[in-house]
Design a protein around this motif. Structure first.
Motif, PDB file in Angstrom:
ATOM      1  N   LYS A  16       2.575  46.763  29.614  1.00  0.00           N
ATOM      2  CA  LYS A  16       3.632  45.762  29.454  1.00  0.00           C
ATOM      3  C   LYS A  16       4.146  45.308  30.816  1.00  0.00           C
ATOM      4  CE  LYS A  16       5.997  48.479  26.854  1.00  0.00           C
ATOM      5  NZ  LYS A  16       6.946  49.162  26.033  1.00  0.00           N
ATOM      6  N   PRO A  17       4.310  43.998  30.987  1.00  0.00           N
ATOM      7  CA  PRO A  17       4.859  43.505  32.252  1.00  0.00           C
ATOM      8  C   PRO A  17       6.207  44.138  32.605  1.00  0.00           C
ATOM      9  CG  PRO A  17       3.890  41.700  31.039  1.00  0.00           C
ATOM     10  CD  PRO A  17       3.873  42.900  30.118  1.00  0.00           C
ATOM     11  N   SER A  18       6.999  44.447  31.609  1.00  0.00           N
ATOM     12  CA  SER A  18       8.296  45.081  31.888  1.00  0.00           C
ATOM     13  C   SER A  18       8.126  46.456  32.544  1.00  0.00           C
ATOM     14  CB  SER A  18       9.135  45.204  30.616  1.00  0.00           C
ATOM     15  OG  SER A  18       8.448  45.961  29.631  1.00  0.00           O
ATOM     16  N   GLY A  24       8.807  48.870  39.934  1.00  0.00           N
ATOM     17  CA  GLY A  24       9.189  48.195  41.168  1.00  0.00           C
ATOM     18  C   GLY A  24       8.074  47.360  41.781  1.00  0.00           C
ATOM     19  N   VAL A  25       7.059  47.055  40.992  1.00  0.00           N
ATOM     20  CA  VAL A  25       5.905  46.321  41.495  1.00  0.00           C
ATOM     21  C   VAL A  25       6.127  44.814  41.416  1.00  0.00           C
ATOM     22  CG1 VAL A  25       3.436  45.931  41.141  1.00  0.00           C
ATOM     23  CG2 VAL A  25       4.379  48.204  40.846  1.00  0.00           C
ATOM     24  N   ASP A  30      10.449  37.438  38.335  1.00  0.00           N
ATOM     25  CA  ASP A  30       9.053  37.027  38.129  1.00  0.00           C
ATOM     26  C   ASP A  30       8.503  37.461  36.764  1.00  0.00           C
ATOM     27  OD1 ASP A  30       9.027  35.919  40.660  1.00  0.00           O
ATOM     28  OD2 ASP A  30       8.186  37.730  41.602  1.00  0.00           O
ATOM     29  N   LEU A  31       9.292  38.212  36.018  1.00  0.00           N
ATOM     30  CA  LEU A  31       8.809  38.800  34.765  1.00  0.00           C
ATOM     31  C   LEU A  31       8.274  37.760  33.781  1.00  0.00           C
ATOM     32  CD1 LEU A  31       8.335  41.255  32.986  1.00  0.00           C
ATOM     33  CD2 LEU A  31      10.721  41.090  32.229  1.00  0.00           C
ATOM     34  N   LYS A  36       3.447  35.368  31.002  1.00  0.00           N
ATOM     35  CA  LYS A  36       2.544  34.257  30.658  1.00  0.00           C
ATOM     36  C   LYS A  36       1.118  34.567  31.117  1.00  0.00           C
ATOM     37  CE  LYS A  36       6.151  30.755  31.061  1.00  0.00           C
ATOM     38  NZ  LYS A  36       6.685  29.705  31.939  1.00  0.00           N
ATOM     39  N   ILE A  37       1.007  35.073  32.325  1.00  0.00           N
ATOM     40  CA  ILE A  37      -0.315  35.444  32.850  1.00  0.00           C
ATOM     41  C   ILE A  37      -0.919  36.540  31.985  1.00  0.00           C
ATOM     42  CG2 ILE A  37      -1.489  36.554  34.816  1.00  0.00           C
ATOM     43  CD1 ILE A  37       0.685  35.090  36.598  1.00  0.00           C
ATOM     44  N   HIS A  38      -0.101  37.517  31.641  1.00  0.00           N
ATOM     45  CA  HIS A  38      -0.537  38.653  30.819  1.00  0.00           C
ATOM     46  C   HIS A  38      -1.030  38.182  29.446  1.00  0.00           C
ATOM     47  CE1 HIS A  38      -0.653  42.636  29.095  1.00  0.00           C
ATOM     48  NE2 HIS A  38       0.287  42.343  28.232  1.00  0.00           N
TER      49      HIS A  38
END
Length: 182
Positions: A16-18, A24-25, A30-31, A36-38
């Motif tokens: 998950k992007p979250s 901290g990456v 930017d989430l 969207k990319i994910h």
């Protein structure tokens, strides 16, 4: 039945992007772009691979291989960079060279490399459309093309298949001809 180690790795993967914000990456601002990319090209990081990454080093090469970047949203162009469509003989069967057949049995990977040239296979809107739906069809293709002496089982990661399916697939290929390099 107890889960095998690879199943545990897969189940506990970072997906998950979250989770990338928590690590901290990526920044919280930017989430939404990373989400969207994910959606178009997912990421997955197994616990084993994650422990190899230096999460505090922004330029860690192992991290760059698997973590989506905002730069990906600006990438445009043709999704079939290897010209696979013109060399596809049937779903999941490709033959670019007379002696080599590519069989693509799976549209999944343990980890999705950001430089993957088969990103289109993982798009949720088309996922699975280009894979080998029938292993016997792939085996028959190899059997019927006597020029083939090299078979690549690729995709996605073929080791995402159940062990019994891999075993049957490989045994069947070996039974076709001793001239094959698998």
């Amino acid at each position: 039945m107890a889960m095998l180690q690879w199943q545990v790795e897969l189940q506990n993967s970072i997906r998950k992007p979250s989770d990338l914000v928590t690590l901290g990456v990526i920044s919280k601002k930017d989430l939404s772009e990373i989400e969207k990319i994910h959606h178009s090209f997912p990421f997955s990081i197994t616990p084993y691979y994650a422990q190899l990454i230096n999460w505090r080093a922004q330029n860690d090469p192992l991290m760059k291989i698997v973590v989506p970047s905002l730069q990906e949203k600006d990438i445009q162009g043709y999704l079939d960079v290897g010209g696979e469509a013109e060399n596809t003989h049937d779903d999941g069967i490709q033959m670019k060279y007379p002696s080599t057949a590519l069989l693509l049995p799976v549209p999944a990977c343990f980890s999705y490399c950001r430089f993957c040239f088969r990103k289109r296979l993982f798009d949720p809107d088309i996922k699975g459309e280009e894979i080998l739906r029938n292993i016997d069809a792939g085996l028959n293709f190899v059997r019927n093309h006597t020029s083939i002496n090299n078979v690549l089982i690729t995709g996605g990661d073929p080791f995402m298949m159940k062990t019994a399916h891999i075993r049957r697939f490989l045994k069947s290929l070996f039974n076709i001809s001793s001239k094959l390099r698998i």
